[in-house]
Design an enzyme around this catalytic site. Structure first.
Site, mmCIF file in Angstrom:
data_model
loop_
_atom_site.group_PDB
_atom_site.id
_atom_site.type_symbol
_atom_site.label_atom_id
_atom_site.label_comp_id
_atom_site.label_asym_id
_atom_site.label_seq_id
_atom_site.Cartn_x
_atom_site.Cartn_y
_atom_site.Cartn_z
ATOM 1 N N SER A 128 0.915 -1.341 0.185
ATOM 2 C CA SER A 128 0.070 -0.001 0.135
ATOM 3 C C SER A 128 0.782 1.431 0.134
ATOM 4 C CB SER A 128 -0.830 -0.024 1.340
ATOM 5 O OG SER A 128 -1.841 -1.214 1.342
ATOM 6 N N HIS A 179 0.423 4.682 4.574
ATOM 7 C CA HIS A 179 -0.365 5.338 3.410
ATOM 8 C C HIS A 179 0.028 6.617 3.192
ATOM 9 C CE1 HIS A 179 -4.140 2.164 3.133
ATOM 10 N NE2 HIS A 179 -2.960 1.810 3.188
#
Length: 261
Positions: A128, A179
């Protein structure tokens, strides 16, 4: 930029070998670790997960290896699909080496921040951070390098990043720092990565060599390159491209698995 026009897996590999290899590694590790549940798979998982205490003990490779490991099939499929969708344009624009640096560099940067801020027992895995790193590059392009990105792609990037950030804070077991700092590092590294690049062309395909015939000067000419000429995108797809992409990504995002252990 994000509608795939390749006609086969072979052609996709020829055009975007780095993206293809990364996706292949993701699938291979998932197959060995989760699907077959082999002993060697358990060893790969044990020594590959990002564990802050182990990194502090000198196992520095754990800053890199988590990028290729995933918490289940849906987590792997989501990240791989995102890479297939958003990676090709950047691989063509940046070139193989710079794309690898962008993908791994943003992920490692996010993992270093995780190591510095989170507790020693914190463990994580997944790509991610790297995917958000690519998003960060696109965000920079959307703001400062509009010569490299079309308006419809700017809209797609805006919607996808917005959904991604919202889901980052709404869902449990998400690496928020991974993230956020993946996105931030992509944005910060973008000026260097994008220096001297040209805009993406979905029609830049390898073309076969043209054959010359000794006796065809006065006869009908055969164009061996005719199948590679530009094709117009169907109107229904062009007009609804934004919603098609956003819908697919939104569904996969909701189905995505956690990336914190």
């Amino acid at each position: 930029m994000f509608i795939r026009t390749e006609r086969s897996v072979k052609e996709f590999f020829q055009l975007y070998p780095v993206v293809t290899i990364i996706v292949g590694i993701n699938i291979l590790f998932w197959f060995i670790i989760d699907f077959l549940n082999l002993r060697i798979g358990n060893e790969i998982r044990f020594y590959g997960i990002g564990i802050n205490a182990a990194i502090a003990a000198g196992e520095w490779w754990r800053l890199i290896t988590p990028v290729f490991l995933h918490a289940g099939a849906m987590h792997m499929l989501f990240n791989s699909f995102s890479l297939v969708l958003f990676g090709p344009a950047l691989e063509q624009m940046l070139g193989k080496i710079k794309f690898i640096l962008a993908y791994l560099g943003t992920a490692v940067t996010a993992n270093v921040i995780i190591y510095l801020i989170e507790s020693p027992n914190y463990a994580h895995l997944g790509a991610s951070g790297a995917i958000f790193g690519l998003f960060g590059i696109y965000v920079y392009m959307s703001i400062f390098r509009k010569d490299l990105i079309d308006q419809s792609s700017i809209q797609i990037v805006g919607v996808i990043v917005a959904i991604g950030l919202v889901m980052t804070f709404l869902r449990s077991n998400i690496s928020i720092l991974g993230h956020l700092f993946g996105l931030f590092s992509g944005f910060i590294y973008a000026p260097l990565l994008l220096a001297g690049v040209k805009s993406y062309s979905p029609w830049a395909r390898p073309r076969p060599r043209k054959r010359k015939y000794a006796d065809d000067d006065n006869g009908p000419q055969f164009d061996p390159d005719r199948w590679n000429k530009k094709r117009k995108m169907p109107e229904v797809i062009r007009k609804n491209m934004l919603w098609i992409v956003v819908g697919i990504i939104a569904v996969l995002w909701l189905l995505g698995q956690a990336n914190i252990l």
